[in-house]
Design a protein around this motif. Structure first.
Motif, mmCIF file in Angstrom:
data_model
loop_
_atom_site.group_PDB
_atom_site.id
_atom_site.type_symbol
_atom_site.label_atom_id
_atom_site.label_comp_id
_atom_site.label_asym_id
_atom_site.label_seq_id
_atom_site.Cartn_x
_atom_site.Cartn_y
_atom_site.Cartn_z
ATOM 1 N N LYS A 233 12.305 -6.319 8.910
ATOM 2 C CA LYS A 233 11.252 -5.654 9.655
ATOM 3 C C LYS A 233 9.917 -5.782 8.917
ATOM 4 O O LYS A 233 9.865 -5.670 7.698
ATOM 5 N N THR B 290 14.115 -6.380 3.784
ATOM 6 C CA THR B 290 14.308 -6.037 5.196
ATOM 7 C C THR B 290 13.719 -7.150 6.045
ATOM 8 O O THR B 290 12.839 -7.891 5.591
ATOM 9 N N GLN C 28 10.248 1.084 -2.919
ATOM 10 C CA GLN C 28 11.258 2.108 -2.661
ATOM 11 C C GLN C 28 10.863 2.992 -1.468
ATOM 12 O O GLN C 28 11.716 3.499 -0.754
ATOM 13 N N ARG C 29 9.571 3.119 -1.227
ATOM 14 C CA ARG C 29 9.072 3.940 -0.111
ATOM 15 C C ARG C 29 8.873 3.133 1.180
ATOM 16 O O ARG C 29 8.322 3.644 2.155
ATOM 17 N N GLY C 30 9.257 1.844 1.146
ATOM 18 C CA GLY C 30 9.209 1.046 2.354
ATOM 19 C C GLY C 30 7.950 0.229 2.569
ATOM 20 O O GLY C 30 7.723 -0.296 3.657
ATOM 21 N N TYR C 31 7.131 0.101 1.542
ATOM 22 C CA TYR C 31 5.904 -0.692 1.625
ATOM 23 C C TYR C 31 6.053 -1.982 0.817
ATOM 24 O O TYR C 31 6.839 -2.036 -0.129
ATOM 25 N N ARG D 216 8.240 -6.983 -1.887
ATOM 26 C CA ARG D 216 8.444 -6.376 -0.580
ATOM 27 C C ARG D 216 9.893 -5.967 -0.388
ATOM 28 O O ARG D 216 10.796 -6.558 -0.982
ATOM 29 N N PRO D 217 10.112 -4.960 0.430
ATOM 30 C CA PRO D 217 11.477 -4.483 0.645
ATOM 31 C C PRO D 217 12.367 -5.582 1.232
ATOM 32 O O PRO D 217 11.895 -6.441 1.981
ATOM 33 N N VAL E 243 6.492 -4.605 7.295
ATOM 34 C CA VAL E 243 6.188 -3.358 6.599
ATOM 35 C C VAL E 243 4.690 -3.263 6.303
ATOM 36 O O VAL E 243 3.989 -4.281 6.248
#
Length: 167
Positions: free
Chosen positions: A63, A61, A97-100, A58-59, A65
């Protein structure tokens, strides 16, 4: 003499390709570690107490996702099968890389997952339970898409009929 030279040349080429593959594997894992939090062999519980081996990428972050989920009968987490492991890392890198988040799981009874494997079909409740578990994680925004081909695609079509609210 020519046979010995040919054998030696083939050995050098094979060795070089092996070194190149190891280098490529290390590159993708390093790139993935730069952008992802990686949890491997998480034992995701099913409603009957069976636990399924799951890798989560996972990214980095705070937040929540969305999730891309793939369930497979293949050994995505084996050091002995470098090509499959590299493909998993490449797909994880692309998705993260695409935020998922990218979640990949061994089917019931396959490799590190508990239970008995049935080539004619695993319990569809495993998919529903996996969706419920993922949507409840603090890193998940509750939206889950599925990905895969061959037997993984067959499973996706069947679990879609269960109409999980997060899928």
């Amino acid at each position: 003499m020519r046979t010995l030279q040919t054998t030696f040349l083939l050995f050098i080429i094979t060795f070089s390709l092996g070194v190149f593959q190891i280098h490529a594997q290390n590159d993708i894992f390093e790139k993935l570690q730069e952008i992802a939090i990686i949890d491997q062999k998480v034992m995701m519980p099913m409603r009957d107490g069976i636990r399924l081996a799951t890798d989560i990428y996972r990214p980095k972050t705070d937040k929540p996702v969305p999730v891309i989920f793939s369930r497979t009968p293949y050994n995505f987490n084996s050091w002995g099968d470098g090509e499959q492991k590299t493909r998993t890392a490449e797909k994880a890198y692309e998705v993260v890389q695409r935020g998922y988040a990218y979640v990949v799981q061994n089917e019931r009874g396959r490799y590190y997952s508990e239970g008995e494997w049935d080539i004619l079909g695993i319990p569809l409740t495993d998919g529903y339970d996996a969706f419920s578990w993922m949507k409840d994680q603090p890193w998940s925004n509750g939206k889950i898409g599925t990905l895969g081909c061959s037997s993984t695609a067959e499973w996706q079509m069947a679990v879609a009929a269960l109409d999980h609210p997060s899928h």
